[in-house]
Scaffold this motif. Structure first.
Motif, PDB file in Angstrom:
ATOM      1  N   GLU A 357       0.820  -1.215   0.000  1.00 19.86           N
ATOM      2  CA  GLU A 357       0.000   0.000   0.000  1.00 19.86           C
ATOM      3  C   GLU A 357       0.856   1.269   0.000  1.00 19.86           C
ATOM      4  O   GLU A 357       0.392   2.326  -0.348  1.00 19.86           O
ATOM      5  CB  GLU A 357      -1.023   0.008   1.152  1.00 19.86           C
ATOM      6  CG  GLU A 357      -0.447  -0.013   2.569  1.00 19.86           C
ATOM      7  CD  GLU A 357       0.095  -1.383   2.970  1.00 19.86           C
ATOM      8  OE1 GLU A 357      -0.573  -2.372   2.671  1.00 19.86           O
ATOM      9  OE2 GLU A 357       1.183  -1.452   3.560  1.00 19.86           O
ATOM     10  N   CYS A 358       2.125   1.135   0.424  1.00 21.14           N
ATOM     11  CA  CYS A 358       3.028   2.298   0.404  1.00 21.14           C
ATOM     12  C   CYS A 358       4.295   1.940  -0.363  1.00 21.14           C
ATOM     13  O   CYS A 358       5.338   1.683   0.240  1.00 21.14           O
ATOM     14  CB  CYS A 358       3.383   2.744   1.828  1.00 21.14           C
ATOM     15  SG  CYS A 358       2.007   3.500   2.694  1.00 21.14           S
ATOM     16  N   PRO A 359       4.201   1.932  -1.722  1.00 18.08           N
ATOM     17  CA  PRO A 359       5.340   1.465  -2.537  1.00 18.08           C
ATOM     18  C   PRO A 359       6.605   2.301  -2.353  1.00 18.08           C
ATOM     19  O   PRO A 359       7.709   1.780  -2.458  1.00 18.08           O
ATOM     20  CB  PRO A 359       4.823   1.554  -3.976  1.00 18.08           C
ATOM     21  CG  PRO A 359       3.597   2.381  -3.938  1.00 18.08           C
ATOM     22  CD  PRO A 359       3.053   2.317  -2.564  1.00 18.08           C
ATOM     23  N   GLN A 360       6.429   3.593  -2.052  1.00 17.79           N
ATOM     24  CA  GLN A 360       7.626   4.427  -1.909  1.00 17.79           C
ATOM     25  C   GLN A 360       8.459   3.994  -0.711  1.00 17.79           C
ATOM     26  O   GLN A 360       9.676   3.821  -0.809  1.00 17.79           O
ATOM     27  CB  GLN A 360       7.237   5.892  -1.738  1.00 17.79           C
ATOM     28  CG  GLN A 360       6.926   6.575  -3.050  1.00 17.79           C
ATOM     29  CD  GLN A 360       6.712   8.057  -2.842  1.00 17.79           C
ATOM     30  OE1 GLN A 360       7.497   8.726  -2.179  1.00 17.79           O
ATOM     31  NE2 GLN A 360       5.618   8.555  -3.402  1.00 17.79           N
ATOM     32  N   SER A 361       7.793   3.828   0.452  1.00 19.74           N
ATOM     33  CA  SER A 361       8.535   3.415   1.653  1.00 19.74           C
ATOM     34  C   SER A 361       9.133   2.036   1.462  1.00 19.74           C
ATOM     35  O   SER A 361      10.298   1.796   1.801  1.00 19.74           O
ATOM     36  CB  SER A 361       7.626   3.380   2.884  1.00 19.74           C
ATOM     37  OG  SER A 361       6.556   4.243   2.730  1.00 19.74           O
ATOM     38  N   GLN A 362       8.334   1.139   0.888  1.00 22.48           N
ATOM     39  CA  GLN A 362       8.826  -0.222   0.690  1.00 22.48           C
ATOM     40  C   GLN A 362      10.069  -0.231  -0.185  1.00 22.48           C
ATOM     41  O   GLN A 362      11.078  -0.826   0.152  1.00 22.48           O
ATOM     42  CB  GLN A 362       7.732  -1.080   0.059  1.00 22.48           C
ATOM     43  CG  GLN A 362       8.060  -2.556   0.194  1.00 22.48           C
ATOM     44  CD  GLN A 362       6.973  -3.418  -0.453  1.00 22.48           C
ATOM     45  OE1 GLN A 362       6.305  -2.983  -1.396  1.00 22.48           O
ATOM     46  NE2 GLN A 362       6.803  -4.610   0.045  1.00 22.48           N
ATOM     47  N   GLY A 363       9.980   0.540  -1.286  1.00 20.69           N
ATOM     48  CA  GLY A 363      11.103   0.629  -2.213  1.00 20.69           C
ATOM     49  C   GLY A 363      12.341   1.167  -1.528  1.00 20.69           C
ATOM     50  O   GLY A 363      13.450   0.671  -1.709  1.00 20.69           O
ATOM     51  N   PHE A 364      12.139   2.183  -0.686  1.00 20.80           N
ATOM     52  CA  PHE A 364      13.256   2.817  -0.022  1.00 20.80           C
ATOM     53  C   PHE A 364      13.976   1.841   0.915  1.00 20.80           C
ATOM     54  O   PHE A 364      15.197   1.721   0.903  1.00 20.80           O
ATOM     55  CB  PHE A 364      12.762   4.030   0.777  1.00 20.80           C
ATOM     56  CG  PHE A 364      13.856   4.755   1.494  1.00 20.80           C
ATOM     57  CD1 PHE A 364      14.761   5.546   0.797  1.00 20.80           C
ATOM     58  CD2 PHE A 364      14.000   4.643   2.881  1.00 20.80           C
ATOM     59  CE1 PHE A 364      15.770   6.213   1.464  1.00 20.80           C
ATOM     60  CE2 PHE A 364      15.009   5.305   3.555  1.00 20.80           C
ATOM     61  CZ  PHE A 364      15.897   6.087   2.846  1.00 20.80           C
ATOM     62  N   PHE A 365      13.185   1.104   1.707  1.00 18.18           N
ATOM     63  CA  PHE A 365      13.827   0.189   2.659  1.00 18.18           C
ATOM     64  C   PHE A 365      14.463  -1.010   1.956  1.00 18.18           C
ATOM     65  O   PHE A 365      15.468  -1.540   2.407  1.00 18.18           O
ATOM     66  CB  PHE A 365      12.824  -0.224   3.746  1.00 18.18           C
ATOM     67  CG  PHE A 365      12.569   0.902   4.699  1.00 18.18           C
ATOM     68  CD1 PHE A 365      13.573   1.325   5.583  1.00 18.18           C
ATOM     69  CD2 PHE A 365      11.366   1.622   4.691  1.00 18.18           C
ATOM     70  CE1 PHE A 365      13.371   2.417   6.452  1.00 18.18           C
ATOM     71  CE2 PHE A 365      11.172   2.695   5.530  1.00 18.18           C
ATOM     72  CZ  PHE A 365      12.167   3.084   6.424  1.00 18.18           C
ATOM     73  N   GLU A 366      13.897  -1.370   0.819  1.00 20.16           N
ATOM     74  CA  GLU A 366      14.546  -2.422   0.041  1.00 20.16           C
ATOM     75  C   GLU A 366      15.902  -1.988  -0.467  1.00 20.16           C
ATOM     76  O   GLU A 366      16.873  -2.736  -0.435  1.00 20.16           O
ATOM     77  CB  GLU A 366      13.650  -2.795  -1.168  1.00 20.16           C
ATOM     78  CG  GLU A 366      13.062  -4.204  -1.007  1.00 20.16           C
ATOM     79  CD  GLU A 366      11.837  -4.399  -1.881  1.00 20.16           C
ATOM     80  OE1 GLU A 366      11.844  -3.897  -3.026  1.00 20.16           O
ATOM     81  OE2 GLU A 366      10.871  -5.045  -1.394  1.00 20.16           O
ATOM     82  N   LYS A 367      15.986  -0.698  -0.888  1.00 19.91           N
ATOM     83  CA  LYS A 367      17.242  -0.134  -1.358  1.00 19.91           C
ATOM     84  C   LYS A 367      18.281  -0.193  -0.244  1.00 19.91           C
ATOM     85  O   LYS A 367      19.444  -0.551  -0.467  1.00 19.91           O
ATOM     86  CB  LYS A 367      17.048   1.330  -1.753  1.00 19.91           C
ATOM     87  CG  LYS A 367      17.094   1.557  -3.260  1.00 19.91           C
ATOM     88  CD  LYS A 367      17.137   3.055  -3.558  1.00 19.91           C
ATOM     89  CE  LYS A 367      16.111   3.418  -4.596  1.00 19.91           C
ATOM     90  NZ  LYS A 367      15.831   4.857  -4.638  1.00 19.91           N
ATOM     91  N   ILE A 368      17.859   0.148   0.976  1.00 15.58           N
ATOM     92  CA  ILE A 368      18.790   0.127   2.109  1.00 15.58           C
ATOM     93  C   ILE A 368      19.313  -1.298   2.337  1.00 15.58           C
ATOM     94  O   ILE A 368      20.509  -1.519   2.515  1.00 15.58           O
ATOM     95  CB  ILE A 368      18.094   0.665   3.392  1.00 15.58           C
ATOM     96  CG1 ILE A 368      17.876   2.178   3.235  1.00 15.58           C
ATOM     97  CG2 ILE A 368      18.931   0.356   4.633  1.00 15.58           C
ATOM     98  CD1 ILE A 368      17.318   2.854   4.450  1.00 15.58           C
ATOM     99  N   THR A 370      19.627  -3.773   0.192  1.00 18.19           N
ATOM    100  CA  THR A 370      20.622  -4.174  -0.817  1.00 18.19           C
ATOM    101  C   THR A 370      21.936  -3.437  -0.614  1.00 18.19           C
ATOM    102  O   THR A 370      23.013  -4.013  -0.706  1.00 18.19           O
ATOM    103  CB  THR A 370      20.118  -3.944  -2.269  1.00 18.19           C
ATOM    104  OG1 THR A 370      19.173  -2.888  -2.260  1.00 18.19           O
ATOM    105  CG2 THR A 370      19.480  -5.176  -2.830  1.00 18.19           C
ATOM    106  N   ALA A 371      21.821  -2.135  -0.276  1.00 12.31           N
ATOM    107  CA  ALA A 371      23.033  -1.327  -0.129  1.00 12.31           C
ATOM    108  C   ALA A 371      23.900  -1.826   1.011  1.00 12.31           C
ATOM    109  O   ALA A 371      25.131  -1.807   0.936  1.00 12.31           O
ATOM    110  CB  ALA A 371      22.661   0.138   0.075  1.00 12.31           C
ATOM    111  N   PHE A 372      23.278  -2.242   2.088  1.00 17.23           N
ATOM    112  CA  PHE A 372      24.050  -2.661   3.257  1.00 17.23           C
ATOM    113  C   PHE A 372      24.149  -4.178   3.378  1.00 17.23           C
ATOM    114  O   PHE A 372      24.550  -4.695   4.400  1.00 17.23           O
ATOM    115  CB  PHE A 372      23.458  -2.030   4.534  1.00 17.23           C
ATOM    116  CG  PHE A 372      23.620  -0.531   4.545  1.00 17.23           C
ATOM    117  CD1 PHE A 372      24.791   0.060   5.028  1.00 17.23           C
ATOM    118  CD2 PHE A 372      22.619   0.310   4.050  1.00 17.23           C
ATOM    119  CE1 PHE A 372      24.926   1.435   5.023  1.00 17.23           C
ATOM    120  CE2 PHE A 372      22.752   1.669   4.051  1.00 17.23           C
ATOM    121  CZ  PHE A 372      23.922   2.243   4.542  1.00 17.23           C
ATOM    122  N   GLY A 373      23.733  -4.840   2.311  1.00 14.98           N
ATOM    123  CA  GLY A 373      23.871  -6.275   2.239  1.00 14.98           C
ATOM    124  C   GLY A 373      23.102  -7.024   3.324  1.00 14.98           C
ATOM    125  O   GLY A 373      23.571  -8.035   3.847  1.00 14.98           O
ATOM    126  N   GLY A 374      21.903  -6.484   3.683  1.00 11.69           N
ATOM    127  CA  GLY A 374      21.104  -7.060   4.772  1.00 11.69           C
ATOM    128  C   GLY A 374      20.500  -8.405   4.448  1.00 11.69           C
ATOM    129  O   GLY A 374      20.559  -8.955   3.381  1.00 11.69           O
TER     130      GLY A 374
END
Ligand SMILES: [Zn+2]
Ligand SMILES: [Zn+2]
Length: 374
Positions: A357-368, A370-374
Motif C-alpha cells: 500500500e506504500c510502494p515508496q517506503s517499501q522501495g526505499f527500505f529495500e534499497k537500504i 541491498t546497499a548494506f547487504g542485509g
C-alpha cells in the motif's frame, strides 16, 4: 511669439484655418522650388527646404497640428505640452529637428524660455487582494497646486502684466564666459522664466499657483498588482505661470493575503488535508476571491506536496480578458491526538499492512537492504 520663432503656417504660407489639401499643395509647391537638387550648393534653399519639411510634418498630422495650435513650438520641446516627459516619441523627434533647424537656420538663440510643465505627483495607495481582484473606485484627497484663480496663473496682479526680463531679454538664460568657454545658465533675474512680475498677485505671491486639497475619483481596474502605476493625465501640479499641468501617478501596493499568495495572475495556497482523505480521496471547498466556493476533488492516494491546478480560478488579467490559475498545494497532516478507539483501529490497520500500500517506503527500505547487504 518672439521673432526667433518662425510660425509653421507662415513657413508654408497658408492661413491658420487651411485644410489638409491646401497645406499639402502649398508644401508641394515650396518643396519643388527649394529642393536641394534644383539649388545645388545653396545654403538658403537647403535651410528653407528643411524648414518647410518640418512645418509640413507637423501640420499634416491632425494630432500634432492641434498640439501646435495649442502650445506653439513648446509642444515639441522637452517638458512642454503633450510632448512632455511622458508624451509620445513622435513629438520628441520633432523637438530635435526643430532645435537644429529653427535654432540655427533662423539665427535664433534657442528661442524663448520654455514654459515648464508642472511636476508629476505620486500617491501611494494600499489595497487588499480582494480589491485588486474586483477593482475599485476610490476617492482620494491630495494637495495639488492649481492655477491661481485671481491671476489665472499668470502670477501678475490683475490689471498688470509681467514685463520682459531686461537682463536676459526674455531668453530665460544668460551667457557667461568661463575660461575659453561660453556657458549658458538660467537667468538669475527671472530664474529662467524670461519675464519679471512687477506687481505680484497677492493671492499666490506671484507664483501663479496655489496649493489646494483636491478630491479625486480614482478607478482601480481589476488585476492590479504591487508596482502597478495608474496615470491620471494632467492631474499633477499646475505648471508655473499657466504652463501645462503634470500628471498624477497612483502607485498601487497590494497587501499580503491570509490565504493566497500571488504570483502575477496565479493565486497559490497550501491546503492541509487529513491522512484519511489523502488515502481515501474526497473533496474540499476553498473560498475564491470572487466569492464563489471552489470545490476541489482530491484523488485517493494523493501525496504531500502535490499541486492541483485549477484553470481560470486565479487573478484577472489587468486590462485584458480571462483569469490566471489557482494552484493548490496539498499538505497531508499526520494526526497528533488519537483517541483510544482510533489508536486501536490504526494498530489493527498496521497489522494488516502488506507493504504494497506504500510502494515508496517499501522501495526505499529495500534499497537500504541491498546497499548494506542485509
Ligand atoms: Zn495669483
Ligand atoms: Zn531673465
Amino acid at each position: 511669439m518672439s521673432a526667433t520663432e518662425i510660425d509653421f503656417y507662415e513657413v508654408l504660407g497658408v492661413s491658420r484655418d487651411a485644410d489638409g489639401a491646401a497645406i499639402k499643395s502649398a508644401y508641394r509647391k515650396l518643396a519643388m522650388k527649394h529642393h536641394p537638387d534644383r539649388n545645388p550648393g545653396c545654403k538658403d534653399s537647403e535651410n528653407t527646404f528643411k524648414a518647410i519639411s518640418v512645418a509640413y510634418d507637423c501640420l499634416k498630422d491632425p494630432q500634432k497640428r492641434a498640439a501646435y495650435d495649442q502650445y506653439g513650438h513648446a509642444a515639441f520641446q522637452n517638458g512642454g505640452g503633450p510632448g512632455g516627459a511622458h508624451g509620445n516619441a513622435d513629438f520628441g523627434d520633432i523637438g530635435d529637428i526643430f532645435e537644429t533647424i529653427f535654432g540655427s537656420a533662423f539665427g535664433g538663440g534657442g528661442g524663448r524660455a520654455r514654459p515648464r510643465r508642472g511636476a508629476d505627483l505620486r500617491y501611494d495607495m494600499e489595497i487588499g487582494l480582494e480589491e485588486a481582484f474586483h477593482g475599485k473606485s476610490s476617492e482620494i484627497e491630495i494637495e495639488v497646486s492649481k492655477a491661481c484663480d485671481t491671476c489665472h496663473g499668470s502670477g501678475a496682479q490683475p490689471g498688470t502684466h509681467a514685463r520682459t526680463c531686461n537682463l536676459c531679454g526674455g531668453q530665460g538664460n544668460v551667457r557667461a564666459k568661463q575660461g575659453f568657454f561660453v556657458v549658458e545658465r538660467p537667468c538669475p533675474n527671472c530664474h529662467g522664466a524670461g519675464e519679471v512680475i512687477t506687481s505680484p498677485c497677492r493671492d499666490c505671491r506671484g507664483e501663479g499657483r496655489v496649493d489646494v486639497p483636491q478630491k479625486l475619483e480614482v478607478d482601480i481596474p481589476p488585476g492590479v498588482d504591487t508596482g502597478t502605476r495608474i496615470r491620471l493625465s494632467g492631474k499633477g501640479e499646475a505648471g508655473p505661470r499657466g504652463a501645462p499641468a503634470g500628471d498624477l501617478y497612483i502607485f498601487v501596493h497590494v497587501k499580503p493575503h491570509e490565504i493566497f499568495q500571488r504570483e502575477g495572475t496565479t493565486l497559490a495556497t497550501r491546503v492541509p488535508i487529513s491522512f484519511t482523505m489523502a488515502a481515501l480521496g474526497g473533496s474540499i471547498e476553498i473560498p475564491g476571491l470572487d466569492g464563489e466556493e471552489l470545490t476541489l476533488e482530491i484523488p485517493a492516494g494523493i501525496q504531500s506536496g502535490k499541486q492541483l491546478r485549477q484553470r481560470g480560478a486565479g487573478m484577472p488579467v489587468l486590462q485584458g480578458r480571462g483569469r490566471g490559475d489557482m494552484v493548490v498545494e496539498i499538505a497531508v497532516e499526520t494526526p497528533t491526538k488519537l483517541t483510544k478507539e482510533q489508536r486501536a483501529v490504526l494498530e489493527q490497520f498496521r497489522d494488516l499492512e502488506t507493504g504494497d500500500e506504500c510502494p515508496q517506503s517499501q522501495g526505499f527500505f529495500e534499497k537500504i537492504r541491498t546497499a548494506f547487504g542485509g
